[in-house]
Design a protein around this motif. Structure first.
Motif, mmCIF file in Angstrom:
data_model
loop_
_atom_site.group_PDB
_atom_site.id
_atom_site.type_symbol
_atom_site.label_atom_id
_atom_site.label_comp_id
_atom_site.label_asym_id
_atom_site.label_seq_id
_atom_site.Cartn_x
_atom_site.Cartn_y
_atom_site.Cartn_z
ATOM 1 N N ALA A 1 -12.433 10.042 0.018
ATOM 2 C CA ALA A 1 -11.249 9.262 0.403
ATOM 3 C C ALA A 1 -11.211 7.945 -0.362
ATOM 4 C CB ALA A 1 -11.251 9.005 1.905
ATOM 5 N N LEU A 2 -12.351 7.300 -0.489
ATOM 6 C CA LEU A 2 -12.410 6.041 -1.241
ATOM 7 C C LEU A 2 -12.043 6.256 -2.710
ATOM 8 C CD1 LEU A 2 -15.597 4.383 0.303
ATOM 9 C CD2 LEU A 2 -13.220 3.675 0.594
ATOM 10 N N ARG A 3 -12.539 7.374 -3.281
ATOM 11 C CA ARG A 3 -12.189 7.674 -4.673
ATOM 12 C C ARG A 3 -10.696 7.932 -4.823
ATOM 13 N NH1 ARG A 3 -17.073 10.550 -4.490
ATOM 14 N NH2 ARG A 3 -15.969 12.485 -4.106
ATOM 15 N N ALA A 4 -10.102 8.622 -3.838
ATOM 16 C CA ALA A 4 -8.667 8.918 -3.889
ATOM 17 C C ALA A 4 -7.848 7.630 -3.815
ATOM 18 C CB ALA A 4 -8.289 9.862 -2.755
ATOM 19 N N PHE A 5 -8.234 6.687 -2.935
ATOM 20 C CA PHE A 5 -7.526 5.410 -2.849
ATOM 21 C C PHE A 5 -7.707 4.594 -4.128
ATOM 22 C CE2 PHE A 5 -7.594 5.831 1.935
ATOM 23 C CZ PHE A 5 -6.213 5.855 2.080
ATOM 24 N N ALA A 6 -8.912 4.626 -4.699
ATOM 25 C CA ALA A 6 -9.160 3.891 -5.947
ATOM 26 C C ALA A 6 -8.315 4.479 -7.074
ATOM 27 C CB ALA A 6 -10.646 3.933 -6.297
ATOM 28 N N SER A 7 -8.230 5.790 -7.112
ATOM 29 C CA SER A 7 -7.421 6.442 -8.134
ATOM 30 C C SER A 7 -5.939 6.089 -7.961
ATOM 31 C CB SER A 7 -7.613 7.956 -8.046
ATOM 32 O OG SER A 7 -6.720 8.624 -8.881
ATOM 33 N N LEU A 8 -5.478 6.082 -6.716
ATOM 34 C CA LEU A 8 -4.094 5.722 -6.452
ATOM 35 C C LEU A 8 -3.821 4.284 -6.885
ATOM 36 C CD1 LEU A 8 -1.314 6.310 -5.188
ATOM 37 C CD2 LEU A 8 -2.275 5.600 -2.992
ATOM 38 N N GLU A 9 -4.749 3.391 -6.594
ATOM 39 C CA GLU A 9 -4.572 1.989 -6.970
ATOM 40 C C GLU A 9 -4.464 1.840 -8.498
ATOM 41 O OE1 GLU A 9 -6.823 -2.307 -6.513
ATOM 42 O OE2 GLU A 9 -7.996 -0.468 -6.509
ATOM 43 N N GLN A 10 -5.278 2.590 -9.221
ATOM 44 C CA GLN A 10 -5.296 2.465 -10.678
ATOM 45 C C GLN A 10 -4.091 3.135 -11.335
ATOM 46 O OE1 GLN A 10 -9.100 4.093 -11.651
ATOM 47 N NE2 GLN A 10 -10.215 2.291 -10.917
ATOM 48 N N THR A 11 -3.552 4.184 -10.717
ATOM 49 C CA THR A 11 -2.461 4.935 -11.348
ATOM 50 C C THR A 11 -1.075 4.452 -10.943
ATOM 51 O OG1 THR A 11 -2.554 6.601 -9.606
ATOM 52 C CG2 THR A 11 -3.837 7.033 -11.608
ATOM 53 N N LEU A 12 -0.982 3.507 -10.014
ATOM 54 C CA LEU A 12 0.329 2.985 -9.618
ATOM 55 C C LEU A 12 0.964 2.223 -10.781
ATOM 56 C CD1 LEU A 12 -0.034 1.609 -5.986
ATOM 57 C CD2 LEU A 12 1.519 3.373 -6.767
ATOM 58 N N ASP A 13 2.271 2.372 -10.897
ATOM 59 C CA ASP A 13 3.001 1.622 -11.911
ATOM 60 C C ASP A 13 2.875 0.126 -11.621
ATOM 61 O OD1 ASP A 13 3.897 3.883 -13.204
ATOM 62 O OD2 ASP A 13 5.738 4.023 -11.980
ATOM 63 N N PRO A 14 2.749 -0.684 -12.666
ATOM 64 C CA PRO A 14 2.638 -2.127 -12.437
ATOM 65 C C PRO A 14 3.996 -2.771 -12.146
ATOM 66 C CG PRO A 14 2.410 -1.638 -14.777
ATOM 67 C CD PRO A 14 2.526 -0.322 -14.072
ATOM 68 N N HIS A 15 4.827 -2.072 -11.467
ATOM 69 C CA HIS A 15 6.160 -2.548 -11.106
ATOM 70 C C HIS A 15 6.036 -3.571 -9.964
ATOM 71 C CE1 HIS A 15 10.351 -2.318 -9.732
ATOM 72 N NE2 HIS A 15 10.603 -1.946 -10.987
ATOM 73 N N PRO A 16 6.884 -4.602 -9.935
ATOM 74 C CA PRO A 16 6.811 -5.610 -8.862
ATOM 75 C C PRO A 16 6.953 -5.019 -7.453
ATOM 76 C CG PRO A 16 8.244 -6.393 -10.623
ATOM 77 C CD PRO A 16 7.880 -4.980 -10.956
ATOM 78 N N GLN A 17 7.667 -3.915 -7.337
ATOM 79 C CA GLN A 17 7.810 -3.300 -6.012
ATOM 80 C C GLN A 17 6.485 -2.735 -5.508
ATOM 81 O OE1 GLN A 17 10.931 -0.419 -6.677
ATOM 82 N NE2 GLN A 17 12.440 -1.735 -5.660
ATOM 83 N N ASN A 18 5.562 -2.412 -6.387
ATOM 84 C CA ASN A 18 4.272 -1.831 -6.003
ATOM 85 C C ASN A 18 3.194 -2.891 -5.785
ATOM 86 O OD1 ASN A 18 5.344 0.711 -6.153
ATOM 87 N ND2 ASN A 18 4.655 1.079 -8.246
ATOM 88 N N ALA A 19 3.525 -4.148 -5.987
ATOM 89 C CA ALA A 19 2.512 -5.211 -5.886
ATOM 90 C C ALA A 19 1.891 -5.268 -4.494
ATOM 91 C CB ALA A 19 3.125 -6.554 -6.257
ATOM 92 N N GLY A 20 2.698 -5.176 -3.453
ATOM 93 C CA GLY A 20 2.171 -5.216 -2.076
ATOM 94 C C GLY A 20 1.247 -4.049 -1.788
ATOM 95 N N LEU A 21 1.645 -2.867 -2.253
ATOM 96 C CA LEU A 21 0.820 -1.682 -2.036
ATOM 97 C C LEU A 21 -0.494 -1.792 -2.796
ATOM 98 C CD1 LEU A 21 0.397 1.133 -0.874
ATOM 99 C CD2 LEU A 21 1.726 2.049 -2.790
ATOM 100 N N ARG A 22 -0.427 -2.295 -4.024
ATOM 101 C CA ARG A 22 -1.655 -2.459 -4.827
ATOM 102 C C ARG A 22 -2.602 -3.451 -4.151
ATOM 103 N NH1 ARG A 22 -1.437 -0.739 -10.305
ATOM 104 N NH2 ARG A 22 -2.957 -2.328 -10.821
ATOM 105 N N ASP A 23 -2.061 -4.545 -3.628
ATOM 106 C CA ASP A 23 -2.889 -5.532 -2.929
ATOM 107 C C ASP A 23 -3.532 -4.935 -1.676
ATOM 108 O OD1 ASP A 23 -2.257 -7.408 -4.852
ATOM 109 O OD2 ASP A 23 -0.697 -8.386 -3.632
ATOM 110 N N ALA A 24 -2.733 -4.176 -0.934
ATOM 111 C CA ALA A 24 -3.252 -3.550 0.287
ATOM 112 C C ALA A 24 -4.362 -2.560 -0.041
ATOM 113 C CB ALA A 24 -2.121 -2.858 1.045
ATOM 114 N N LEU A 25 -4.166 -1.783 -1.101
ATOM 115 C CA LEU A 25 -5.201 -0.833 -1.506
ATOM 116 C C LEU A 25 -6.464 -1.559 -1.953
ATOM 117 C CD1 LEU A 25 -3.062 1.826 -3.404
ATOM 118 C CD2 LEU A 25 -4.400 2.188 -1.321
ATOM 119 N N ALA A 26 -6.316 -2.661 -2.661
ATOM 120 C CA ALA A 26 -7.477 -3.437 -3.110
ATOM 121 C C ALA A 26 -8.250 -3.988 -1.911
ATOM 122 C CB ALA A 26 -7.032 -4.569 -4.034
#
Length: 166
Positions: A132-157
């Motif tokens: 599960a941790l690997r899946a979340f890490a992979s999701l964090e790394q593969t998300l587009d660096p779009h401003p709309q994804n910033a909150g999700l990237r922060d939450a995943l981090a």
């Protein structure tokens, strides 16, 4: 550093009479007898507290049994709002205690305001698997660096930093 020599027997004798050196031990034993006589009352109060918590878990999360004397139960609550809610449920509590074998004729509520009512934080109950941790890490790394994804990237981090095993 050397330790001082133990006092000799002669140092305890004053003018041919022994000096009373057992006051500390006798005080402790006297106090121990007094404490041991309180033990049944404390056990009874704790048993009654548990019974009340079993009957009304939400109400007795903060309420505390103070005493049971002559068939009158005294309960302390931290605020007037909880006292009012408990007062509405007194017949249910009294009937439940009577069914449990407690001889309760009356229940008195005391509001005892404490400086700070604090609920203990429950221990962490979830542990994420490595996959599960690997899946979340992979999701964090593969998300587009779009401003709309910033909150999700922060939450995943934050999630990953809390659950990483050191």
């Amino acid at each position: 550093m050397s330790t001082p020599p133990a006092p000799s027997f002669r140092s305890y004798i004053k003018r041919g009479k022994p000096v009373a050196q057992t006051s500390g031990a006798s005080d402790f034993l006297r106090l121990n007898d007094q404490i041991s006589s309180l033990l049944p009352a404390v056990r009874r109060r704790l048993h009654l507290q548990r019974e009340c918590q079993r009957l009304m878990p939400r109400m007795f999360e903060y309420a505390e049994v103070l005493q049971l004397q002559d068939g009158q139960l005294t309960v302390a609550v931290p605020n007037a709002a909880l006292a009012a809610r408990l007062k509405q449920n007194l017949p249910t509590l009294q009937n439940g205690l009577l069914e449990g074998g407690w001889q309760i004729n009356a229940i008195k509520i005391k509001v005892q305001v404490t400086s700070k009512v604090e609920k203990e934080a429950p221990p962490k109950q979830i542990a994420m698997s490595d996959s599960a941790l690997r899946a979340f890490a992979s999701l964090e790394q593969t998300l587009d660096p779009h401003p709309q994804n910033a909150g999700l990237r922060d939450a995943l981090a934050r999630l990953l930093s809390r659950h990483r095993k050191d």
